[in-house]
Design a protein around this motif. Structure first.
Motif, PDB file in Angstrom:
ATOM      1  N   SER A  17      -3.452   9.489  -3.828  1.00  0.00           N
ATOM      2  CA  SER A  17      -4.715   8.928  -3.376  1.00  0.00           C
ATOM      3  C   SER A  17      -4.744   7.420  -3.593  1.00  0.00           C
ATOM      4  O   SER A  17      -4.098   6.896  -4.500  1.00  0.00           O
ATOM      5  CB  SER A  17      -5.889   9.547  -4.146  1.00  0.00           C
ATOM      6  N   VAL A  63      -7.297  11.888  10.074  1.00  0.00           N
ATOM      7  CA  VAL A  63      -7.695  11.677   8.678  1.00  0.00           C
ATOM      8  C   VAL A  63      -8.902  12.531   8.276  1.00  0.00           C
ATOM      9  O   VAL A  63      -9.310  12.510   7.113  1.00  0.00           O
ATOM     10  CB  VAL A  63      -8.011  10.193   8.388  1.00  0.00           C
ATOM     11  N   PHE A  67      -9.891  11.618   4.290  1.00  0.00           N
ATOM     12  CA  PHE A  67     -10.442  10.300   4.001  1.00  0.00           C
ATOM     13  C   PHE A  67     -11.968  10.380   4.011  1.00  0.00           C
ATOM     14  O   PHE A  67     -12.558  11.133   4.796  1.00  0.00           O
ATOM     15  CB  PHE A  67     -10.018   9.280   5.056  1.00  0.00           C
ATOM     16  N   MET A  82      -8.967   7.618   0.188  1.00  0.00           N
ATOM     17  CA  MET A  82      -7.893   8.265   0.939  1.00  0.00           C
ATOM     18  C   MET A  82      -7.181   9.247   0.022  1.00  0.00           C
ATOM     19  O   MET A  82      -6.542   8.842  -0.964  1.00  0.00           O
ATOM     20  CB  MET A  82      -6.916   7.208   1.466  1.00  0.00           C
ATOM     21  N   ASP A  89       0.488   7.804   7.168  1.00  0.00           N
ATOM     22  CA  ASP A  89      -0.668   6.945   6.899  1.00  0.00           C
ATOM     23  C   ASP A  89      -0.238   5.514   6.549  1.00  0.00           C
ATOM     24  O   ASP A  89      -1.094   4.632   6.411  1.00  0.00           O
ATOM     25  CB  ASP A  89      -1.503   7.502   5.744  1.00  0.00           C
TER      26      ASP A  89
END
Length: 115
Positions: A17, A63, A67, A82, A89
């Motif tokens: 993340s 996403v 996200f 994220m 990505d």
């Protein structure tokens, strides 16, 4: 004129993340929307996520569920959390705001996801 200051990019392993932040010099109450775009070499810049003044959000399909865009009015800041990051990505992420029908961009922050 609106100045944007981005932070939070970096290198992370797949599944990890990162949290991006973008601080605006103009009050968020005066902005039409704030959001994030990303770009990789040879490709067009694409919308990742955006939040409108009324609170509505939209995300690019790739996403969704991973996200989350949010904002902090007191600090005139928009965040992009994220999670479950994937190598695809990897990109330069740009903060974007719109004010008086004009777009303003941050300098970009690199996000690299290793497999």
């Amino acid at each position: 004129q609106v100045q944007l200051r981005e932070s939070g990019g970096g290198l992370v392993q797949a599944g990890g993340s990162l949290r991006l932040s973008c601080a605006s010099s103009l009050s968020m109450l005066r902005l039409t929307h704030m959001g994030w775009y990303r770009q990789t070499p040879g490709k067009e810049r694409e919308l990742v996520a955006r939040i409108f003044s009324g609170g509505d959000t939209n995300y690019t399909d790739s996403v969704k569920g991973r996200f989350t865009i949010s904002r902090n009015y007191g600090r005139n800041t928009v965040h992009l959390q994220m999670d479950s990051l994937k190598p695809e990505d990897t990109a330069v992420y740009y903060c974007n705001v719109q004010w008086r029908s004009r777009d303003y961009w941050g300098q970009g922050t690199q996000v690299t996801v290793s497999s």
